[in-house]
Design a protein around this motif. Sequence first.
Motif, PDB file in Angstrom:
ATOM      1  N   SER A 160      -4.845 -26.698   4.166  1.00 11.86           N
ATOM      2  CA  SER A 160      -3.870 -27.430   4.981  1.00 11.86           C
ATOM      3  C   SER A 160      -3.309 -26.504   6.057  1.00 11.86           C
ATOM      4  N   ASP A 161      -2.537 -27.050   6.944  1.00  6.08           N
ATOM      5  CA  ASP A 161      -1.911 -26.260   8.004  1.00  6.08           C
ATOM      6  C   ASP A 161      -0.528 -25.755   7.597  1.00  6.08           C
ATOM      7  N   PHE A 162      -0.132 -25.958   6.327  1.00  9.78           N
ATOM      8  CA  PHE A 162       1.176 -25.522   5.834  1.00  9.78           C
ATOM      9  C   PHE A 162       1.062 -24.145   5.199  1.00  9.78           C
ATOM     10  N   TYR A 163       2.164 -23.391   5.243  1.00 12.45           N
ATOM     11  CA  TYR A 163       2.210 -22.074   4.616  1.00 12.45           C
ATOM     12  C   TYR A 163       3.627 -21.793   4.126  1.00 12.45           C
ATOM     13  N   GLY A 164       3.730 -20.928   3.131  1.00 12.60           N
ATOM     14  CA  GLY A 164       5.017 -20.457   2.643  1.00 12.60           C
ATOM     15  C   GLY A 164       5.307 -19.094   3.233  1.00 12.60           C
ATOM     16  N   GLU A 219      14.943 -14.228   2.598  1.00  6.48           N
ATOM     17  CA  GLU A 219      14.575 -15.488   3.249  1.00  6.48           C
ATOM     18  C   GLU A 219      13.384 -16.096   2.531  1.00  6.48           C
ATOM     19  N   LEU A 220      13.431 -17.395   2.322  1.00  2.00           N
ATOM     20  CA  LEU A 220      12.347 -18.119   1.674  1.00  2.00           C
ATOM     21  C   LEU A 220      12.192 -19.455   2.382  1.00  2.00           C
ATOM     22  N   GLY A 221      10.953 -19.798   2.789  1.00  2.00           N
ATOM     23  CA  GLY A 221      10.783 -21.036   3.530  1.00  2.00           C
ATOM     24  C   GLY A 221       9.344 -21.483   3.627  1.00  2.00           C
ATOM     25  N   ASN A 272      -7.909 -20.025  18.787  1.00  2.00           N
ATOM     26  CA  ASN A 272      -7.149 -18.790  18.643  1.00  2.00           C
ATOM     27  C   ASN A 272      -5.658 -18.928  18.926  1.00  2.00           C
ATOM     28  N   ALA A 273      -5.167 -20.157  19.122  1.00  3.13           N
ATOM     29  CA  ALA A 273      -3.746 -20.345  19.440  1.00  3.13           C
ATOM     30  C   ALA A 273      -3.164 -21.464  18.589  1.00  3.13           C
ATOM     31  N   ASP A 274      -2.023 -21.187  17.985  1.00  2.00           N
ATOM     32  CA  ASP A 274      -1.336 -22.157  17.134  1.00  2.00           C
ATOM     33  C   ASP A 274       0.100 -22.338  17.599  1.00  2.00           C
ATOM     34  N   LEU A 275       0.573 -23.560  17.531  1.00  2.00           N
ATOM     35  CA  LEU A 275       1.992 -23.870  17.683  1.00  2.00           C
ATOM     36  C   LEU A 275       2.564 -23.866  16.269  1.00  2.00           C
ATOM     37  N   ILE A 276       3.652 -23.119  16.037  1.00  2.00           N
ATOM     38  CA  ILE A 276       4.215 -23.019  14.688  1.00  2.00           C
ATOM     39  C   ILE A 276       5.628 -23.585  14.643  1.00  2.00           C
ATOM     40  N   ALA A 277       5.972 -24.133  13.483  1.00  2.00           N
ATOM     41  CA  ALA A 277       7.329 -24.601  13.193  1.00  2.00           C
ATOM     42  C   ALA A 277       7.675 -24.109  11.799  1.00  2.00           C
ATOM     43  N   GLU A 278       8.863 -23.528  11.634  1.00  2.00           N
ATOM     44  CA  GLU A 278       9.276 -22.971  10.343  1.00  2.00           C
ATOM     45  C   GLU A 278      10.695 -23.396  10.007  1.00  2.00           C
ATOM     46  N   LEU A 279      10.952 -23.566   8.704  1.00  2.00           N
ATOM     47  CA  LEU A 279      12.286 -23.833   8.192  1.00  2.00           C
ATOM     48  C   LEU A 279      12.473 -22.949   6.964  1.00  2.00           C
ATOM     49  N   THR A 319      30.260  -9.281   0.323  1.00  2.00           N
ATOM     50  CA  THR A 319      30.253 -10.627   0.878  1.00  2.00           C
ATOM     51  C   THR A 319      28.863 -11.213   0.719  1.00  2.00           C
ATOM     52  N   ASP A 320      28.794 -12.536   0.611  1.00  2.00           N
ATOM     53  CA  ASP A 320      27.544 -13.235   0.379  1.00  2.00           C
ATOM     54  C   ASP A 320      27.546 -14.503   1.236  1.00  2.00           C
ATOM     55  N   THR A 321      26.546 -14.663   2.099  1.00  2.00           N
ATOM     56  CA  THR A 321      26.481 -15.796   3.011  1.00  2.00           C
ATOM     57  C   THR A 321      25.121 -16.471   2.906  1.00  2.00           C
ATOM     58  N   ASP A 322      25.128 -17.798   2.820  1.00  2.00           N
ATOM     59  CA  ASP A 322      23.896 -18.579   2.823  1.00  2.00           C
ATOM     60  C   ASP A 322      23.763 -19.305   4.147  1.00  2.00           C
ATOM     61  N   GLY A 323      22.529 -19.553   4.546  1.00  2.00           N
ATOM     62  CA  GLY A 323      22.283 -20.281   5.777  1.00  2.00           C
ATOM     63  C   GLY A 323      20.830 -20.684   5.881  1.00  2.00           C
ATOM     64  N   TYR A 324      20.422 -21.069   7.061  1.00  2.00           N
ATOM     65  CA  TYR A 324      19.036 -21.444   7.277  1.00  2.00           C
ATOM     66  C   TYR A 324      18.587 -21.003   8.661  1.00  2.00           C
ATOM     67  N   ARG A 325      17.271 -20.961   8.821  1.00  2.00           N
ATOM     68  CA  ARG A 325      16.640 -20.655  10.101  1.00  2.00           C
ATOM     69  C   ARG A 325      15.616 -21.736  10.396  1.00  2.00           C
ATOM     70  N   ALA A 326      15.708 -22.347  11.561  1.00  2.00           N
ATOM     71  CA  ALA A 326      14.707 -23.293  12.042  1.00  2.00           C
ATOM     72  C   ALA A 326      14.078 -22.673  13.283  1.00  2.00           C
ATOM     73  N   SER A 327      12.748 -22.632  13.335  1.00  2.00           N
ATOM     74  CA  SER A 327      12.058 -21.940  14.428  1.00  2.00           C
ATOM     75  C   SER A 327      10.891 -22.749  14.952  1.00  2.00           C
ATOM     76  N   VAL A 328      10.614 -22.580  16.223  1.00  2.00           N
ATOM     77  CA  VAL A 328       9.386 -23.081  16.854  1.00  2.00           C
ATOM     78  C   VAL A 328       8.832 -21.955  17.715  1.00  2.00           C
ATOM     79  N   GLY A 329       7.519 -21.896  17.808  1.00  2.88           N
ATOM     80  CA  GLY A 329       6.909 -20.839  18.607  1.00  2.88           C
ATOM     81  C   GLY A 329       5.412 -20.946  18.619  1.00  2.88           C
TER      82      GLY A 329
END
Length: 188
Positions: A54-58, A80-82, A92-99, A113-123
């Motif tokens: 598939s085109d999905f990855y961890g 970070e885990l996503g 040879n070129a891929d458009l990527i999206a990550e969460l 201190t302990d902080t939770d959050g998320y990262r959403a990316s395109v590239g």
Amino acid sequence: MKKTLCALALAAALPLSAQAAAPSYTWIQGDYVRADDADADGFGVRGNVAFGESDFYGLGTYRSVTADTFFGDVDLSQFELGAGYALSLSDNADLIAELAWQNVEAEAFGVNTDTDGYRASVGSRIGFNDYIEGLARLNYIDGSDVDGDVTGTLGLLVKFNPTWGVAGEIETDGDGGEFYSVGVRASF
């Protein structure tokens, strides 16, 4: 003038990209890490695992840096885990999206201190030839104690063979905060 230069650069890159290998989405990497705005450095481990055909990855990342201040050490660690998706644009070129979910822990002067959050990316990831691969990514980071922030990531991978290579990345937030990493990558 700028449009002409961009068009010429793209035209010059086309012969290189036609012969390039596809980016690999199963790899592990050990890094030296530097947080420039905090004058801190340390180490990191990160990697990706492709989910079958598939085109999905961890993805996962752990970074730990220490700043030596006048009052004592300041330790910062990030986990970070996503998941991501790679849409093939060419061989040879891929458009990527990550969460990804992020956890940041800081210890300074006996206070934790302990902080939770998320990262959403395109590239995109582009193989320029069999030995050089580039990464460009726009990130949006938000969390429980963090106001939304936009960062940019640029990376370069130089491959010695299909398995081993050296990778470098810079992430900047536009406010003068920069995170550098240089490491050895094994792709599978």
